[in-house]
Design a protein around this motif. Structure first.
Motif, short mmCIF file in Angstrom:
data_model
loop_
_atom_site.label_atom_id
_atom_site.label_comp_id
_atom_site.label_asym_id
_atom_site.label_seq_id
_atom_site.Cartn_x
_atom_site.Cartn_y
_atom_site.Cartn_z
N THR A 180 0.70 -1.15 0.00
CA THR A 180 0.27 0.25 -0.02
C THR A 180 1.18 1.01 -0.34
O THR A 180 0.14 2.27 -0.20
N LEU A 181 1.93 0.93 -0.21
CA LEU A 181 2.79 2.72 0.05
C LEU A 181 2.83 3.09 -1.32
O LEU A 181 3.34 4.50 -0.63
N LYS A 182 2.56 2.59 -1.99
CA LYS A 182 2.57 3.05 -3.31
C LYS A 182 1.46 3.71 -3.85
O LYS A 182 1.42 4.75 -4.69
N LEU A 183 0.31 4.01 -3.06
CA LEU A 183 -1.36 4.70 -3.22
C LEU A 183 -1.23 5.57 -3.16
O LEU A 183 -0.39 6.54 -2.56
N PRO A 184 -1.83 6.13 -4.25
CA PRO A 184 -1.94 7.72 -5.01
C PRO A 184 -2.65 8.43 -3.32
O PRO A 184 -3.51 7.84 -2.83
N ARG A 185 -2.44 9.53 -3.43
CA ARG A 185 -2.97 10.24 -1.93
C ARG A 185 -4.36 10.25 -2.17
O ARG A 185 -5.52 9.62 -1.41
N HIS A 186 -5.31 9.94 -3.40
CA HIS A 186 -6.78 10.29 -3.73
C HIS A 186 -7.43 8.83 -3.45
O HIS A 186 -8.48 9.07 -2.75
N ILE A 187 -6.42 7.81 -3.69
CA ILE A 187 -7.37 6.08 -3.25
C ILE A 187 -6.64 6.71 -1.92
O ILE A 187 -7.67 6.09 -1.27
N THR A 188 -5.25 6.27 -1.33
CA THR A 188 -5.61 6.40 0.04
C THR A 188 -6.65 7.01 0.73
O THR A 188 -7.30 6.18 1.76
N ALA A 189 -7.31 7.90 0.25
CA ALA A 189 -7.84 8.84 1.15
C ALA A 189 -10.08 8.14 0.78
O ALA A 189 -10.49 7.81 1.46
N ALA A 190 -9.77 7.97 -0.55
CA ALA A 190 -10.43 6.87 -0.63
C ALA A 190 -11.56 5.56 -0.36
O ALA A 190 -12.41 5.42 0.18
N THR A 191 -10.33 5.37 -0.16
CA THR A 191 -10.37 4.17 -0.21
C THR A 191 -10.96 4.32 1.86
O THR A 191 -11.26 2.78 2.54
N ALA A 192 -9.91 4.48 2.56
CA ALA A 192 -9.87 4.98 3.95
C ALA A 192 -10.81 5.02 4.38
O ALA A 192 -12.29 4.67 5.42
N ASP A 214 -20.43 -6.20 15.59
CA ASP A 214 -19.87 -4.96 16.86
C ASP A 214 -18.35 -4.48 17.56
O ASP A 214 -18.12 -3.48 17.09
N ALA A 215 -17.82 -5.59 17.66
CA ALA A 215 -16.59 -5.03 18.01
C ALA A 215 -15.41 -5.22 17.35
O ALA A 215 -14.79 -4.24 17.46
N LEU A 216 -15.95 -6.29 16.42
CA LEU A 216 -14.87 -5.76 15.20
C LEU A 216 -14.83 -4.07 13.58
O LEU A 216 -14.34 -3.83 13.77
N ALA A 217 -16.09 -3.99 14.10
CA ALA A 217 -16.70 -2.53 14.07
C ALA A 217 -15.91 -1.36 14.64
O ALA A 217 -14.99 -0.20 14.60
N VAL A 218 -15.80 -1.01 15.81
CA VAL A 218 -15.49 -0.27 16.85
C VAL A 218 -13.54 -0.39 16.53
O VAL A 218 -13.21 0.46 16.55
N LYS A 219 -13.45 -1.53 16.83
CA LYS A 219 -11.88 -1.36 16.86
C LYS A 219 -11.39 -1.55 15.42
O LYS A 219 -10.30 -0.47 15.26
N GLY A 220 -11.56 -1.54 14.19
CA GLY A 220 -11.89 -0.78 13.20
C GLY A 220 -11.66 0.14 12.75
O GLY A 220 -10.79 1.09 12.39
N LEU A 221 -12.45 1.03 13.11
CA LEU A 221 -12.92 2.16 12.92
C LEU A 221 -12.23 3.23 13.73
O LEU A 221 -11.84 4.21 13.39
N GLN A 222 -11.41 2.27 15.46
CA GLN A 222 -10.99 2.93 15.51
C GLN A 222 -9.35 3.65 14.65
O GLN A 222 -8.78 4.30 15.52
N ARG A 241 0.40 2.50 7.29
CA ARG A 241 -0.53 1.40 6.69
C ARG A 241 -0.67 0.36 7.38
O ARG A 241 -1.86 0.21 6.96
N ALA A 242 0.00 0.03 8.11
CA ALA A 242 -0.25 -1.39 8.84
C ALA A 242 -1.95 -1.45 9.26
O ALA A 242 -2.46 -2.68 9.28
N GLU A 243 -1.84 -0.20 10.29
CA GLU A 243 -3.15 -0.32 11.21
C GLU A 243 -4.42 -0.26 10.27
O GLU A 243 -5.08 -0.71 10.23
N MET A 244 -4.23 0.75 8.86
CA MET A 244 -5.12 0.86 8.02
C MET A 244 -5.28 -0.28 7.43
O MET A 244 -6.58 -0.42 7.43
N LEU A 245 -4.25 -1.02 7.11
CA LEU A 245 -4.56 -2.52 6.24
C LEU A 245 -5.90 -3.15 7.26
O LEU A 245 -6.56 -3.51 6.60
N GLY A 247 -7.40 -2.54 9.98
CA GLY A 247 -8.89 -2.06 10.54
C GLY A 247 -9.54 -2.32 9.04
O GLY A 247 -10.95 -2.22 9.92
N SER A 248 -9.30 -2.29 7.86
CA SER A 248 -10.21 -2.23 7.05
C SER A 248 -10.57 -3.74 6.72
O SER A 248 -11.86 -3.95 6.45
N THR A 249 -9.97 -4.29 6.74
CA THR A 249 -10.42 -5.81 7.02
C THR A 249 -10.64 -6.02 7.78
O THR A 249 -12.21 -6.74 7.28
#
Length: 387
Positions: A180-192, A214-222, A241-245, A247-249
């Motif tokens: 995910t390191l090479k993601l352009p800013r706009h894709i980083t923002a939209a996917t987040a 519920d538990a996963l949604a709260v932790k993921g959103l954090q 980046r690892a936290e975002m990835l 969190g998305s899962t």
């Protein structure tokens, strides 16, 4: 508590550089001898396919590559990938990329069953189908496709069609933040922002809300909330980046078991008719939908606000905390660099009736899971407010 069924991957690996270091070994655990990597040309150009291929070949596995996936993959492209897998008798299917390659891979993993076209699958009961071992390796922190049992593709008439069954849940998800390191800013923002919507809609689902989601949604959103500005301004921060990835899962696991709702219902017509990328479309409409839902959902939004916001919300009423929550989401969108008005995307007031009609008549199922019902006129009003 009402009864529920809950599904998730059998194996999730979350580690930087894990595709290079572990893909081949994991494939051997599934007795793979011939693997197909399903991706798109952009991912291939970044060199990620080469890394995956090398790891597999070092483990003695033959590799074929299908890199012709496009956004919102048409049925014809999915069928091309199926034919390649059949021709090479692949016994491992790997989706590498964003939601489109992974969704394509989910259908390709069914290739050994007796069907002649993907259209047949859209109508068939595939619960008894066999599935090839399926790996999902996301390169964006947003769709959660690596952890979901839905595949969204595009029919010949341009409409979105979904295959929705635990049968297509990936067996292994490899979360490698290096990708995910090479993601352009706009894709980083939209996917987040897309992943944040997944958490919020899962947590507020009217029909399928459950304690595990519920538990996963709260932790993921954090995880998403606290790292959003970091990955926008310091995209090379591998820990963020690892936290975002991850969190998305977590968001993906949450929403596929609890359902998404009206944000997705209003975003799909923007993607279909004006080719607005899915995450961006969700970001455009999210605050309008959440504000509309306040009469019913304010206590739930307040719970999320108290879980994720750095400001002290303890002395606020639920409605005050909910407004703070929505205002912060507005700030995320405005500072993301994404366009946040429909007119900036050449969508006019004259387009709104047709968009609203599609929401009500095509995506009514997503209104049913929303905290509040929506009429045609109310959908038009939400679109109008972001025009």
């Amino acid at each position: 508590m009402t009864g529920m069924d809950f599904y998730t991957n059998g194996h999730i690996v979350s580690e930087a550089d894990s595709m290079r270091q572990k893909l081949g070994g994991l494939a051997k655990q599934y007795d793979a001898t011939s693997a197909i990597i399903i991706t798109d040309a952009g991912i291939s150009d970044l060199g990620y396919v080469d890394i995956a291929q090398e790891s597999l070949e070092q483990a003695g596995i033959n590799v074929v590559i299908f890199d012709r996936v496009v956004a919102d993959p048409p049925i014809e492209v999915v069928e091309e990938a199926i034919e390649l897998a059949r021709a090479n008798q692949c016994n491992l299917v790997i989706g590498l990329g964003g939601g489109s390659p992974i969704d394509t891979a989910k259908i390709v993993a069914l290739y050994s069953n007796d069907f002649h076209s993907v259209n047949e699958l859209l109508e068939a009961d595939i619960s008894g189908f066999k599935k090839m071992p399926l790996f999902a390796i996301p390169t964006t922190a947003g769709t959660g496709a690596e952890a979901t049992f839905v595949s969204v593709i595009t029919a010949k008439d341009g409409s979105k069609k979904a295959i929705y069954t635990p049968k297509i849940l990936p067996d292994v998800a490899i979360l490698d933040a290096m990708l995910t390191l090479k993601l352009p800013r706009h894709i980083t923002a939209a996917t987040a922002l897309d992943a944040m919507v997944h958490c919020i809609e899962a947590y507020t689902s009217r029909t399928k809300k459950n304690p595990i989601s519920d538990a996963l949604a709260v932790k993921g959103l954090q995880m998403l909330w606290s790292n959003f500005y970091t990955v926008l301004h310091h995209g090379d921060d591998i820990d963020a980046r690892a936290e975002m990835l991850l969190g998305s899962t977590l968001a993906g696991i949450a929403f596929v078991n609890a359902s998404v709702a009206a944000v997705h219902g209003l975003s799909y017509p923007l993607s279909i008719n004006f080719h607005v990328p899915h995450g961006h479309a969700n970001a455009l409409v999210m605050c309008g939908v959440f504000t509309f839902n306040l009469p019913v959902a304010a206590p739930l939004y307040a719970e999320l606000a108290r879980a994720v916001m750095p400001i002290d919300t303890s002395g606020m009423t639920d409605i005050e905390a909910a407004h703070q929550f929505i205002n912060q989401l507005k700030d995320f969108l405005k500072t993301s660099g994404l366009k946040y008005r429909l007119n900036e995307l050449d969508i006019t007031a004259e387009d709104i009736p047709a968009l609203a009609d599609m929401v009500i008549n095509t995506y009514a199922r997503l209104i049913e899971t929303n905290p509040m019902d929506m009429s045609l006129e109310e959908v038009k009003m939400i679109y109008q407010e972001i025009l």
